[in-house]
Scaffold this motif. Structure first.
Motif, mmCIF file in Angstrom:
data_model
loop_
_atom_site.group_PDB
_atom_site.id
_atom_site.type_symbol
_atom_site.label_atom_id
_atom_site.label_comp_id
_atom_site.label_asym_id
_atom_site.label_seq_id
_atom_site.Cartn_x
_atom_site.Cartn_y
_atom_site.Cartn_z
ATOM 1 N N ASP A 1 0.823 -0.876 0.130
ATOM 2 C CA ASP A 1 0.074 -0.297 0.195
ATOM 3 C C ASP A 1 1.206 1.016 -0.027
ATOM 4 O OD1 ASP A 1 -2.338 1.910 0.975
ATOM 5 O OD2 ASP A 1 -3.163 0.693 0.908
ATOM 6 N N ASP A 2 0.425 2.193 -0.894
ATOM 7 C CA ASP A 2 1.545 3.294 -0.981
ATOM 8 C C ASP A 2 0.762 4.577 0.364
ATOM 9 O OD1 ASP A 2 -0.857 5.555 -2.349
ATOM 10 O OD2 ASP A 2 -1.042 3.572 -1.936
ATOM 11 N N ILE B 1 -3.310 -5.751 13.045
ATOM 12 C CA ILE B 1 -4.592 -6.911 13.096
ATOM 13 C C ILE B 1 -4.001 -8.541 12.937
ATOM 14 C CG2 ILE B 1 -6.760 -7.884 11.938
ATOM 15 C CD1 ILE B 1 -7.188 -5.020 11.206
ATOM 16 N N LEU B 2 -2.996 -8.071 11.765
ATOM 17 C CA LEU B 2 -2.479 -10.001 11.726
ATOM 18 C C LEU B 2 -1.595 -10.079 12.901
ATOM 19 C CD1 LEU B 2 -1.768 -9.075 8.114
ATOM 20 C CD2 LEU B 2 -3.486 -10.215 8.241
ATOM 21 N N GLU B 3 -0.936 -9.172 13.509
ATOM 22 C CA GLU B 3 0.339 -9.367 14.427
ATOM 23 C C GLU B 3 -0.549 -10.021 15.505
ATOM 24 O OE1 GLU B 3 3.102 -6.671 14.718
ATOM 25 O OE2 GLU B 3 4.151 -6.840 12.976
ATOM 26 N N MET B 4 -1.918 -9.515 16.208
ATOM 27 C CA MET B 4 -2.256 -9.969 17.162
ATOM 28 C C MET B 4 -2.797 -11.733 16.725
ATOM 29 S SD MET B 4 -5.472 -6.520 17.705
ATOM 30 C CE MET B 4 -5.949 -7.395 18.561
ATOM 31 N N HIS B 5 -2.778 -11.999 15.626
ATOM 32 C CA HIS B 5 -3.164 -13.162 15.822
ATOM 33 C C HIS B 5 -1.939 -13.954 14.950
ATOM 34 C CE1 HIS B 5 -6.821 -11.659 15.070
ATOM 35 N NE2 HIS B 5 -7.770 -12.714 15.270
ATOM 36 N N ASP B 6 -0.461 -13.467 15.924
ATOM 37 C CA ASP B 6 0.718 -14.807 15.332
ATOM 38 C C ASP B 6 0.887 -14.525 14.198
ATOM 39 O OD1 ASP B 6 1.285 -14.238 17.777
ATOM 40 O OD2 ASP B 6 -0.245 -16.816 18.585
ATOM 41 N N LEU B 7 0.904 -13.464 12.995
ATOM 42 C CA LEU B 7 0.669 -13.689 11.882
ATOM 43 C C LEU B 7 2.306 -12.626 11.878
ATOM 44 C CD1 LEU B 7 -2.500 -13.916 10.472
ATOM 45 C CD2 LEU B 7 -0.823 -15.799 10.725
ATOM 46 N N ARG B 8 3.261 -13.501 10.861
ATOM 47 C CA ARG B 8 4.413 -13.098 10.503
ATOM 48 C C ARG B 8 4.116 -12.367 9.125
ATOM 49 N NH1 ARG B 8 8.590 -16.542 8.815
ATOM 50 N NH2 ARG B 8 9.975 -14.576 8.886
ATOM 51 N N VAL B 9 4.614 -10.536 9.170
ATOM 52 C CA VAL B 9 4.401 -9.803 8.265
ATOM 53 C C VAL B 9 5.481 -9.034 7.821
ATOM 54 C CG1 VAL B 9 2.784 -7.572 7.703
ATOM 55 C CG2 VAL B 9 1.652 -9.008 9.183
ATOM 56 N N ASP B 10 5.254 -8.744 6.231
ATOM 57 C CA ASP B 10 5.864 -7.165 5.753
ATOM 58 C C ASP B 10 5.219 -6.824 5.180
ATOM 59 O OD1 ASP B 10 8.838 -6.487 5.094
ATOM 60 O OD2 ASP B 10 8.913 -8.166 3.604
ATOM 61 N N SER B 11 5.760 -5.500 4.459
ATOM 62 C CA SER B 11 5.187 -4.006 3.728
ATOM 63 C C SER B 11 6.089 -3.779 3.023
ATOM 64 C CB SER B 11 4.782 -3.367 4.930
ATOM 65 O OG SER B 11 5.777 -2.488 5.586
ATOM 66 N N ALA B 12 5.151 -2.832 2.111
ATOM 67 C CA ALA B 12 5.861 -2.332 0.848
ATOM 68 C C ALA B 12 5.127 -1.276 0.189
ATOM 69 C CB ALA B 12 6.414 -2.892 -0.582
ATOM 70 N N GLU B 13 5.863 0.149 -0.102
ATOM 71 C CA GLU B 13 5.057 0.477 -0.494
ATOM 72 C C GLU B 13 4.660 1.035 -1.804
ATOM 73 O OE1 GLU B 13 6.365 4.427 1.832
ATOM 74 O OE2 GLU B 13 6.072 3.399 3.708
ATOM 75 N N SER B 14 4.687 -0.104 -2.217
ATOM 76 C CA SER B 14 4.668 0.809 -3.781
ATOM 77 C C SER B 14 4.844 -0.661 -4.662
ATOM 78 C CB SER B 14 6.012 1.827 -4.756
ATOM 79 O OG SER B 14 6.851 1.084 -5.079
ATOM 80 N N GLY B 15 4.996 -0.794 -5.814
ATOM 81 C CA GLY B 15 4.613 -1.570 -6.432
ATOM 82 C C GLY B 15 6.029 -2.351 -6.812
ATOM 83 N N PRO C 1 0.469 4.982 -7.046
ATOM 84 C CA PRO C 1 1.594 5.745 -8.231
ATOM 85 C C PRO C 1 2.350 4.857 -8.853
ATOM 86 C CG PRO C 1 2.228 6.242 -5.575
ATOM 87 C CD PRO C 1 1.116 5.499 -5.604
ATOM 88 N N GLY C 2 2.812 5.059 -9.896
ATOM 89 C CA GLY C 2 3.252 4.195 -10.542
ATOM 90 C C GLY C 2 3.046 2.946 -11.175
ATOM 91 N N MET C 3 3.083 2.016 -10.598
ATOM 92 C CA MET C 3 3.348 0.438 -10.896
ATOM 93 C C MET C 3 1.400 -0.061 -9.233
ATOM 94 S SD MET C 3 5.112 -2.810 -11.845
ATOM 95 C CE MET C 3 4.341 -3.667 -12.229
ATOM 96 N N ASP C 4 0.299 -0.240 -10.498
ATOM 97 C CA ASP C 4 -0.954 -0.371 -9.047
ATOM 98 C C ASP C 4 -1.133 -1.358 -9.380
ATOM 99 O OD1 ASP C 4 -2.336 -1.387 -11.812
ATOM 100 O OD2 ASP C 4 -3.546 -0.010 -12.390
ATOM 101 N N GLY C 5 -2.273 -2.158 -8.648
ATOM 102 C CA GLY C 5 -1.987 -3.671 -7.935
ATOM 103 C C GLY C 5 -2.469 -4.488 -8.543
ATOM 104 N N PHE C 6 -3.239 -4.377 -10.329
ATOM 105 C CA PHE C 6 -3.557 -4.634 -11.155
ATOM 106 C C PHE C 6 -2.143 -5.555 -11.767
ATOM 107 C CE2 PHE C 6 -7.742 -2.889 -11.054
ATOM 108 C CZ PHE C 6 -8.642 -3.732 -10.926
ATOM 109 N N GLU C 7 -1.245 -4.477 -11.906
ATOM 110 C CA GLU C 7 -0.174 -4.565 -12.392
ATOM 111 C C GLU C 7 0.088 -4.822 -11.762
ATOM 112 O OE1 GLU C 7 0.649 -0.523 -15.511
ATOM 113 O OE2 GLU C 7 0.793 -0.546 -13.497
#
Length: 408
Positions: A6-7, A18-32, A54-60
């Motif tokens: 998510d940008d 929300i995800l970490e509260m259920h013991d799920l490991r999470v990583d993130s990126a701010e662009s496609g 911006p740049g590559m949208d989710g569909f791409e």
């Protein structure tokens, strides 16, 4: 691990919580573009993707992932607060996503979907690994089959050669076996004829001259009985020597068999002043003549190899055991009998244990102890014929104990 793309950081943060509260490991990126770089370096089990960036949208981004063999199986969930129209949702599914969720989203529903897709992805990976293993196994088996085919072709040639040799040898053995049977018949006739004469003349002496002497009559009867048993013994030994399949087994009482043996050995027992204790013996199925010969040899040896200055004391005992082992544990419902014949004679060194069961082998001076050295060899063959085992335990000058294992 789950990748959130998510940008806007303000969108990533609550979703991560929300995800970490259920013991799920999470990583993130701010662009496609950042997401694609991370996916190249890390294996993710699920991607939660914003649509408009911006740049590559989710569909791409999803279309790019679908074009790669390594990443096309990663499940992607689109999460959007803006692109809620049907055309966007349809495009999301067509691009390769597994779900399309519009905001606001129920956290519980989101977690339920996330865990479901994670589970499906894990199962799919397990199936793929299993498929790879099976494919490798198929290749290995194909290779082995090819090698086996080549080996079989070579083996068939060798088998054909060997079969030809064996057929020739078998013909020769059949001819010799026929000659041996004829020889056995001649030996049988030559042994039985003197016995018949002995029995006939003893009966004549008994009937004509022994009416008034009860003791003499008793001796005559014993002699006639022994001659009859000797005739049966010759027949049994001939059957055994031919390894004849027609030697029939029968239900018998081992106590009766041993009593007959002791009757035959009565003179030697009295001469040696021996004491013989026979415990309770079982009823079983066997070849009576051979079992009689077995105990004749064992008890005869116990009397023969006694000490010159000590009266022989012989014990014959039997117990039921669980397993076909000399040291098997006693069991009332066991499938085997352990029979022991123990004496207080001269004994022998156990290092010669294997030698005593070999035909024509003797550990003692034959001038002092008569015999042919065949008795224990015959005993061993008889026990094996009854699917049993035989061994011995001994210490010089302390006697010997012969142990027999026979099936119930």
């Amino acid at each position: 691990m789950i990748l959130i793309v998510d940008d806007k950081k303000e969108n990533i943060l609550p979703l991560r919580k929300i995800l970490e509260m259920h013991d799920l490991r999470v990583d993130s990126a701010e662009s496609g573009e950042e997401a694609l770089l991370k996916i190249l370096k890390t294996d993710y089990s699920l991607i939660i993707m914003d649509v408009q960036m911006p740049g590559m949208d989710g569909f791409e981004v999803v279309e790019t992932l679908s074009g790669s063999k390594r990443t096309k199986e990663i499940p992607v969930i689109f999460l959007s607060a803006i692109s809620k129209e049907k055309k966007y949702i349809t495009k999301g599914y067509e691009s390769g996503a597994v779900d399309y969720i519009t905001k606001p989203v129920d956290p519980d529903l989101l977690i339920l979907k996330v865990k479901t897709f994670l589970k499906l992805y894990e199962q799919k990976q397990e199936l793929r690994n299993l498929s790879d293993l099976l494919a490798r196994e198929v290749e290995i088996r194909k290779s082995a089959q090819m090698e086996l085919t080549i080996a079989n072709e070579s083996l068939e040639e060798k088998v054909a050669e060997r079969t030809s040799e064996l057929v020739a040898k078998n013909d020769e053995l059949e001819m010799r076996n026929h000659e041996l049977q004829q020889y056995a018949w001649v030996v049988s006739h030559d042994l039985k004829e003197p016995l018949r004469k002995i029995e006939t003349f003893i009966k004549i002496i008994r009937d004509r001259y022994m009416h008034d002497d009860p003791k003499a009559l008793d001796y005559m009867q014993r002699t006639i009985g022994s001659a009859g048993r000797m005739t049966n013994l010759i027949n049994d030994l001939l059957d055994y020597s031919r390894l004849s399949a027609t030697a029939m087994t029968e239900d018998l009482d081992l106590e009766d068999v041993i009593s007959e043996v002791l009757a035959d050995l009565e003179y030697l027992v009295e001469q040696k002043e021996a004491v013989i204790h026979v415990g309770e013996m079982p009823k079983m199925n066997g070849i009576q003549g051979q079992l009689r010969q077995l105990f004749q040899n064992l008890l005869g040896n116990a009397l023969k190899f006694s000490k010159s200055d000590v009266s022989p004391v012989i014990h014959v005992n039997c117990e039921r055991i669980a397993t076909k082992e000399f040291n098997g544990q006693p069991s009332k419902d066991g499938n085997f009998y352990r029979i022991t014949v123990t004496d207080n004679g001269i004994g022998f060194e156990e290092i010669y244990l294997d030698k005593i069961f070999v035909i024509f082998q003797s550990l003692h001076d034959r001038q002092s102890y008569d015999g042919t050295g065949i008795g224990l060899a015959i005993a061993k063959k008889i026990v094996e014929r009854h699917n049993g085992l035989i061994t011995a335990r001994s210490t010089p000058n302390e006697g010997a104990s012969f142990i027999i294992i026979l099936p119930v």
